[in-house]
Design a protein around this motif. Structure first.
Motif, PDB file in Angstrom:
ATOM      1  N   MET A   1      -7.836   4.748  10.126  1.00  0.00           N
ATOM      2  CA  MET A   1      -7.128   5.121   9.166  1.00  0.00           C
ATOM      3  C   MET A   1      -7.325   6.151   7.938  1.00  0.00           C
ATOM      4  SD  MET A   1      -2.921   4.772  10.504  1.00  0.00           S
ATOM      5  CE  MET A   1      -1.963   6.042  10.883  1.00  0.00           C
ATOM      6  N   GLU A   2      -7.628   4.890   7.093  1.00  0.00           N
ATOM      7  CA  GLU A   2      -7.522   5.864   5.744  1.00  0.00           C
ATOM      8  C   GLU A   2      -8.656   6.799   5.070  1.00  0.00           C
ATOM      9  OE1 GLU A   2      -4.990   4.405   4.218  1.00  0.00           O
ATOM     10  OE2 GLU A   2      -3.963   3.517   4.316  1.00  0.00           O
ATOM     11  N   LEU A   3      -9.810   6.556   6.199  1.00  0.00           N
ATOM     12  CA  LEU A   3     -10.328   7.919   6.459  1.00  0.00           C
ATOM     13  C   LEU A   3     -10.178   8.735   6.539  1.00  0.00           C
ATOM     14  CD1 LEU A   3     -14.384   5.143   6.561  1.00  0.00           C
ATOM     15  CD2 LEU A   3     -13.437   6.341   4.475  1.00  0.00           C
TER      16      LEU A   3
ATOM     17  N   LEU B   1      -7.621  15.992  -5.522  1.00  0.00           N
ATOM     18  CA  LEU B   1      -7.241  14.606  -5.536  1.00  0.00           C
ATOM     19  C   LEU B   1      -6.587  13.251  -4.344  1.00  0.00           C
ATOM     20  CD1 LEU B   1      -5.907  15.546  -9.345  1.00  0.00           C
ATOM     21  CD2 LEU B   1      -8.020  14.552  -8.390  1.00  0.00           C
ATOM     22  N   GLN B   2      -5.646  14.145  -3.870  1.00  0.00           N
ATOM     23  CA  GLN B   2      -5.497  13.343  -2.678  1.00  0.00           C
ATOM     24  C   GLN B   2      -6.169  12.848  -1.469  1.00  0.00           C
ATOM     25  OE1 GLN B   2      -2.135  12.110  -2.514  1.00  0.00           O
ATOM     26  NE2 GLN B   2      -1.315  11.490  -0.857  1.00  0.00           N
ATOM     27  N   THR B   3      -7.220  13.153  -1.456  1.00  0.00           N
ATOM     28  CA  THR B   3      -8.464  12.927  -0.773  1.00  0.00           C
ATOM     29  C   THR B   3      -9.279  11.684  -1.146  1.00  0.00           C
ATOM     30  OG1 THR B   3      -8.638  15.236   0.199  1.00  0.00           O
ATOM     31  CG2 THR B   3     -10.689  14.071   0.601  1.00  0.00           C
TER      32      THR B   3
ATOM     33  N   GLU C   1      -7.727  10.053  -3.080  1.00  0.00           N
ATOM     34  CA  GLU C   1      -6.917   8.410  -3.373  1.00  0.00           C
ATOM     35  C   GLU C   1      -7.246   7.643  -2.292  1.00  0.00           C
ATOM     36  OE1 GLU C   1      -3.133   9.525  -5.407  1.00  0.00           O
ATOM     37  OE2 GLU C   1      -1.871   7.887  -3.389  1.00  0.00           O
ATOM     38  N   GLU C   2      -6.974   8.684  -0.922  1.00  0.00           N
ATOM     39  CA  GLU C   2      -7.248   7.853   0.464  1.00  0.00           C
ATOM     40  C   GLU C   2      -8.718   7.294   1.166  1.00  0.00           C
ATOM     41  OE1 GLU C   2      -4.843   7.622   1.807  1.00  0.00           O
ATOM     42  OE2 GLU C   2      -3.271   8.916   1.910  1.00  0.00           O
ATOM     43  N   THR C   3      -9.786   7.705  -0.210  1.00  0.00           N
ATOM     44  CA  THR C   3     -11.195   7.454  -0.341  1.00  0.00           C
ATOM     45  C   THR C   3     -10.711   5.421  -0.728  1.00  0.00           C
ATOM     46  OG1 THR C   3     -12.164   9.537  -0.040  1.00  0.00           O
ATOM     47  CG2 THR C   3     -13.669   7.737  -0.177  1.00  0.00           C
ATOM     48  N   ALA C   4     -10.132   5.859  -1.926  1.00  0.00           N
ATOM     49  CA  ALA C   4     -10.147   4.616  -2.886  1.00  0.00           C
ATOM     50  C   ALA C   4      -9.373   3.625  -1.527  1.00  0.00           C
ATOM     51  CB  ALA C   4      -9.450   4.583  -3.941  1.00  0.00           C
ATOM     52  N   HIS C   5      -8.429   3.457  -1.277  1.00  0.00           N
ATOM     53  CA  HIS C   5      -7.311   3.751  -0.230  1.00  0.00           C
ATOM     54  C   HIS C   5      -8.582   2.598   0.564  1.00  0.00           C
ATOM     55  CE1 HIS C   5      -3.512   4.967  -0.757  1.00  0.00           C
ATOM     56  NE2 HIS C   5      -3.735   4.974  -2.223  1.00  0.00           N
ATOM     57  N   ALA C   6      -9.280   3.710   1.279  1.00  0.00           N
ATOM     58  CA  ALA C   6     -10.276   2.789   2.392  1.00  0.00           C
ATOM     59  C   ALA C   6     -11.405   1.741   1.503  1.00  0.00           C
ATOM     60  CB  ALA C   6     -11.331   4.138   2.834  1.00  0.00           C
TER      61      ALA C   6
ATOM     62  N   HIS D   1       2.570  12.586   8.252  1.00  0.00           N
ATOM     63  CA  HIS D   1       1.410  11.087   8.644  1.00  0.00           C
ATOM     64  C   HIS D   1       1.650  10.002   7.162  1.00  0.00           C
ATOM     65  CE1 HIS D   1      -2.747  10.020   8.790  1.00  0.00           C
ATOM     66  NE2 HIS D   1      -2.775  10.135   7.671  1.00  0.00           N
ATOM     67  N   GLU D   2       2.194  10.491   5.651  1.00  0.00           N
ATOM     68  CA  GLU D   2       2.173   9.321   5.188  1.00  0.00           C
ATOM     69  C   GLU D   2       3.668   8.065   6.185  1.00  0.00           C
ATOM     70  OE1 GLU D   2       0.250   7.918   2.854  1.00  0.00           O
ATOM     71  OE2 GLU D   2      -1.062  10.156   2.739  1.00  0.00           O
ATOM     72  N   GLN D   3       3.894   9.306   6.367  1.00  0.00           N
ATOM     73  CA  GLN D   3       5.381   8.236   7.826  1.00  0.00           C
ATOM     74  C   GLN D   3       4.338   6.947   8.558  1.00  0.00           C
ATOM     75  OE1 GLN D   3       8.256  10.666   8.627  1.00  0.00           O
ATOM     76  NE2 GLN D   3       8.938  10.482   6.486  1.00  0.00           N
ATOM     77  N   LEU D   4       3.762   7.529   9.130  1.00  0.00           N
ATOM     78  CA  LEU D   4       2.880   7.227  10.518  1.00  0.00           C
ATOM     79  C   LEU D   4       2.030   5.928   9.701  1.00  0.00           C
ATOM     80  CD1 LEU D   4       0.640   9.865  12.398  1.00  0.00           C
ATOM     81  CD2 LEU D   4       2.849   7.700  13.358  1.00  0.00           C
ATOM     82  N   VAL D   5       1.481   6.073   8.269  1.00  0.00           N
ATOM     83  CA  VAL D   5       0.939   5.530   7.732  1.00  0.00           C
ATOM     84  C   VAL D   5       1.680   4.467   7.238  1.00  0.00           C
ATOM     85  CG1 VAL D   5      -0.666   4.543   5.606  1.00  0.00           C
ATOM     86  CG2 VAL D   5      -0.925   6.933   6.595  1.00  0.00           C
ATOM     87  N   THR D   6       2.733   4.451   6.902  1.00  0.00           N
ATOM     88  CA  THR D   6       3.571   2.878   6.663  1.00  0.00           C
ATOM     89  C   THR D   6       3.863   1.941   7.491  1.00  0.00           C
ATOM     90  OG1 THR D   6       4.436   4.691   4.627  1.00  0.00           O
ATOM     91  CG2 THR D   6       5.700   3.140   5.429  1.00  0.00           C
TER      92      THR D   6
ATOM     93  N   GLU E   1       2.894   0.878  -2.644  1.00  0.00           N
ATOM     94  CA  GLU E   1       2.065   2.017  -1.934  1.00  0.00           C
ATOM     95  C   GLU E   1       2.366   3.485  -1.791  1.00  0.00           C
ATOM     96  OE1 GLU E   1      -0.207   4.075  -4.395  1.00  0.00           O
ATOM     97  OE2 GLU E   1      -1.116   5.266  -3.523  1.00  0.00           O
ATOM     98  N   GLN E   2       3.021   3.237  -0.506  1.00  0.00           N
ATOM     99  CA  GLN E   2       3.559   3.906   0.729  1.00  0.00           C
ATOM    100  C   GLN E   2       5.127   4.537   0.510  1.00  0.00           C
ATOM    101  OE1 GLN E   2       0.578   4.747   1.868  1.00  0.00           O
ATOM    102  NE2 GLN E   2       2.061   5.744   3.628  1.00  0.00           N
ATOM    103  N   ILE E   3       5.570   3.809  -0.464  1.00  0.00           N
ATOM    104  CA  ILE E   3       7.037   4.037  -1.186  1.00  0.00           C
ATOM    105  C   ILE E   3       6.807   5.105  -2.154  1.00  0.00           C
ATOM    106  CG2 ILE E   3       9.139   3.502  -2.016  1.00  0.00           C
ATOM    107  CD1 ILE E   3       8.493   0.489  -1.214  1.00  0.00           C
ATOM    108  N   GLU E   4       5.488   4.964  -2.917  1.00  0.00           N
ATOM    109  CA  GLU E   4       5.436   5.670  -3.653  1.00  0.00           C
ATOM    110  C   GLU E   4       4.840   7.178  -3.213  1.00  0.00           C
ATOM    111  OE1 GLU E   4       3.206   5.527  -7.353  1.00  0.00           O
ATOM    112  OE2 GLU E   4       2.150   6.876  -7.174  1.00  0.00           O
ATOM    113  N   GLU E   5       3.971   7.386  -1.907  1.00  0.00           N
ATOM    114  CA  GLU E   5       3.399   8.497  -1.068  1.00  0.00           C
ATOM    115  C   GLU E   5       4.578   8.959  -0.206  1.00  0.00           C
ATOM    116  OE1 GLU E   5      -0.096   8.451  -2.248  1.00  0.00           O
ATOM    117  OE2 GLU E   5      -0.847   7.762  -0.482  1.00  0.00           O
ATOM    118  N   GLU E   6       4.954   8.513   0.637  1.00  0.00           N
ATOM    119  CA  GLU E   6       6.444   9.585   0.700  1.00  0.00           C
ATOM    120  C   GLU E   6       7.082  10.340   0.269  1.00  0.00           C
ATOM    121  OE1 GLU E   6       8.827   7.160   4.414  1.00  0.00           O
ATOM    122  OE2 GLU E   6       6.454   6.109   4.838  1.00  0.00           O
TER     123      GLU E   6
HETATM  124 FE1  FEO Z   1      -3.439   5.791   2.347  1.00  0.00          FE
HETATM  125 FE2  FEO Z   1      -1.258   8.141   1.909  1.00  0.00          FE
HETATM  126  O1  FEO Z   1      -2.138   6.137   2.588  1.00  0.00           O
END
Ligand code: FEO
Length: 163
Positions: free
Chosen positions: A11-13, A40-42, A44-49, A88-93, A121-126
């Protein structure tokens, strides 16, 4: 638990892929600040993965990579794009919360501890996605406003810095 963590890695990828597609859209529209923010968001998500990849290995598990879904390629204006980002971020949360529930059910305290970083992190993302969405809504109908917003988003300096 391992299957669920591998699914979250996927999902992060996918998130990285979706934001890369949005970046390409903005690039095409000559909204380079919006594109920069999405790139940069891309990252960040790669770093999450990568965090999930590392954790699964550290916990003695096996990373299994699956196909990444095709992201949308057609978008409307910046308002609609950031609405999609927020949803999408709400789904990730929700997905992270389900992982926490599963870790609790399995008394997997290590995984629970690992996941707490993502809960925060998800609180900040949303919050960031919603903030940008509300600001774009204010200026969307004015070319000058959109230009200023583009400049504002161009100033984002790292994946850790949301704006
Ligand atoms: Fe990895 Fe934007 O949640």
């Amino acid at each position: 638990m391992q299957d669920a963590l591998n699914a979250q890695l996927n999902m992060e990828l996918y998130s990285a892929y979706a934001y890369a597609s949005m970046a390409a859209h903005f690039e095409h529209e000559n909204l380079n600040g919006f594109s920069h923010w999405m790139q940069l968001q891309t990252a960040e998500e790669t770093a999450h993965a990568q965090k999930f990849y590392q954790y699964i290995n550290d916990a003695g598990g096996r990373v299994v990579l699956a196909a990444i879904d095709k992201p949308p390629a057609k978008f409307e204006g910046p308002v609609e794009v950031f609405q999609e980002v927020l949803e999408h971020e709400q789904l990730v949360t929700k997905s992270i919360y389900k992982l926490v529930d599963l870790a609790n059910k399995e008394s997997d305290h290590g995984t629970n501890s690992f996941l707490q970083w993502f809960v925060t992190e998800q609180i900040e993302e949303e919050a960031v996605a919603d903030n940008i969405l509300q600001r774009i809504k204010l200026v969307a109908k004015s070319p000058e406003g959109l230009f200023m917003m583009d400049q504002d988003l161009a100033s984002r300096t790292s994946e850790a810095s949301p704006e």
